[in-house]
Design a protein around this motif. Structure first.
Motif, PDB file in Angstrom:
ATOM      1  N   SER A 418      28.508  51.141 122.706  1.00 42.06           N
ATOM      2  CA  SER A 418      27.058  51.841 122.940  1.00 42.06           C
ATOM      3  C   SER A 418      27.538  53.276 123.184  1.00 42.06           C
ATOM      4  O   SER A 418      27.605  54.288 123.538  1.00 42.06           O
ATOM      5  N   LYS A 421      29.788  57.287 121.439  1.00 41.79           N
ATOM      6  CA  LYS A 421      29.219  59.063 121.524  1.00 41.79           C
ATOM      7  C   LYS A 421      30.109  59.658 120.241  1.00 41.79           C
ATOM      8  O   LYS A 421      29.160  60.514 119.446  1.00 41.79           O
ATOM      9  N   ALA A 442      23.435  53.143 118.707  1.00 40.99           N
ATOM     10  CA  ALA A 442      23.536  54.145 120.196  1.00 40.99           C
ATOM     11  C   ALA A 442      24.475  55.470 119.152  1.00 40.99           C
ATOM     12  O   ALA A 442      25.173  56.089 120.395  1.00 40.99           O
TER      13      ALA A 442
END
Length: 476
Positions: A418, A421, A442
């Protein structure tokens, strides 16, 4: 002004670039205006050239005459300002009638006769006092009687059987040696900077090397497809050498020395090489490639290469250890494939800003690298690691954009993803034992996903709405 139409009544004075499609036609002098400004001329597949070209090609600088005609009946085809003559792919022989006129180009610097039928370089060539480059690669050239002393770049084909005395002006020499009847004298090439010496026969090895170590200005040396068995210690004397290519050299068994100022070292297809010399003295090395070194067991001195930016290790099946990775502070790219016997891969203290990492064929199941220093790592590929069952530390690679963990059949779980990014592509195909992919929803930048063959997944992961590609296709 650019013109590409053959049927023009005449090429006017304003035309400077002309692409003449003369396939199956006759190229006549009438098509060209007297004292024209034509500087670039490409003639394609004219059957015959005829007429008096006096004063019609006075400003021509570049003549591209691919698939040149066998029949040359033109007169006064004098292009004294011509700089580049491209005859590549032509059918013309060495006794072609056009040679005597074209070689009137006293300013000619580049002659391209690659992939032609020419078997012997015409004697007229030696009259070109400003000629610097001859490219005869892929041609049927077998002999050269003489060369202009102005030559600085010479590229020869695989069929060449004899070489003249090479001029000391040569700076670049690309030559296949396997058909030569006599060993060429390289010692007088005092200005040589690039030597690509392919297919050195066994009986020439010692003489060739005794000449090469005298070339004090040499910067790039390529021994591809050669039968050399030993790289002698005397090669240390080449203090200006920046790049050394020994791939493929299937008979190479021993490397006794390496020039100290190397920037790039490439060793490949060396099935009998068991030991590399200590690399510690290669302080300037920025790129190291080892490929197909079947018997190589270790790499000594790797940790002292502080300027190393790219490390690639492919198919070194018996390599048992790679030490010193943590000291490679400049490392930007690390690729390793199919190194089945590796038992340790220590990245725990690596302070290098890795930009790319690939570990393929790694079998050690207890590998737990801490990648906290790898904050610039953008790409990881871990492929075909049959016994690798766990990878830790992925969750802190905040700059990671590409992750490929395909064909790791023993891997059951992955760390939570998660925090990744920046991850754009994720490929996990063929991970037969993988049960769960945590944190997938995510991944805000994810655009490509491949989980084909992950037959043990207990639940379908939630997919981010940014996903564009999924299934068995992953864009790169």
């Amino acid at each position: 002004m650019l013109c590409t139409i053959f049927q023009l009544f005449q090429v006017t004075e304003k035309v400077q670039l002309l692409n003449l499609d003369a396939t199956g036609k006759t190229c006549e002098h009438k098509k060209f205006a007297e004292r024209s400004k034509l500087r670039y001329l490409q003639i394609n597949e004219a059957e015959v050239v005829v007429g008096d070209f006096k004063h019609r090609l006075l400003n021509l600088r570049w003549l591209c005459w691919q698939d040149s005609p066998l029949h040359f009946e033109a007169t006064n085809f004098h292009t004294k300002k011509l700089v580049i003559l491209d005859l590549s792919g032509s059918r013309i022989p060495e006794n072609w009638k056009g040679w005597s006129q074209i070689t009137m180009a006293s300013n000619l610097k580049v002659l391209d006769i690659s992939y032609t039928e020419i078997r012997e370089l015409p004697d007229e060539i030696r009259m070109l006092k400003k000629l610097e480059i001859i490219d005869a690669r892929g041609s049927r050239l077998r002999g050269i009687r003489s060369l202009p002393t102005s030559i600085h770049t010479l590229g020869l084909c695989v069929d060449v059987e004899a070489l003249p005395e090479l001029p000391s002006s040569l700076q670049v020499l690309r030559v296949h040696l396997w058909r030569l009847h006599a060993t060429p004298n390289l010692a007088n090439l005092v200005n040589l900077q690039v030597l690509q010496c392919y297919q050195i026969p066994d009986n020439m090895n010692q003489i060739i090397f005794s000449d090469i170590v005298k070339l004090s200005k040499l910067q790039r040396l390529d021994f591809g497809h050669s039968n050399i068995m030993t790289l002698p210690k005397e090669i240390d004397a080449l203090s200006q050498l920046k790049f050394l290519n020994l791939q493929p050299c299937c008979k190479l068994r021993c490397i006794l020395g390496l020039p100290p100022n190397l920037v790039g070292l490439y060793i490949g297809g060396v099935e009998s090489l068991e030991i590399l010399p200590d690399l510690s003295n290669l302080k300037l090395l920025s790129e190291l490639w080892l490929s197909g070194c079947d018997k190589l067991t270790k790499i000594q001195g790797l940790g002292n290469l502080e300027l190393l930016e790219s490390l690639r290790i492919d198919e070194c099946y018996r390599l048992t250890q790679i030490q010193g990775l943590g000291n490679l502070v400049s490392l930007a790219s690390f690729y390793m494939r199919l190194c089945y016997e590796i038992v340790e891969l220590d990245l725990l203290e690596c302070s290098a800003p890795l930009a790319s990492s690939e570990i393929s064929g790694y079998k050690h199941p207890e590998n737990k690298p801490d990648r906290s220093n790898l904050n610039k790592l953008k790409k990881i590929e871990v492929i075909g690691c049959q016994n690798l069952n766990k990878i830790e530390g992925l969750h802190i690679l905040v700059s990671l954009e590409y992750l490929n963990l395909s064909y790791c059949p023993s891997m059951v779980r992955m760390p939570n993803l998660s925090n990744l990014k920046m991850l754009r592509h994720l490929q996990l195909c063929g991970c037969l034992s993988l049960r769960e992919i945590e944190g997938l929803e995510a991944l805000e930048a994810l655009k490509g996903l491949n989980i084909m063959g992950c037959s043990s997944l207990e639940k379908v992961p939630h997919l981010p709405n940014t996903l564009i590609y999924s299934g068995d296709f992953l864009p790169l």
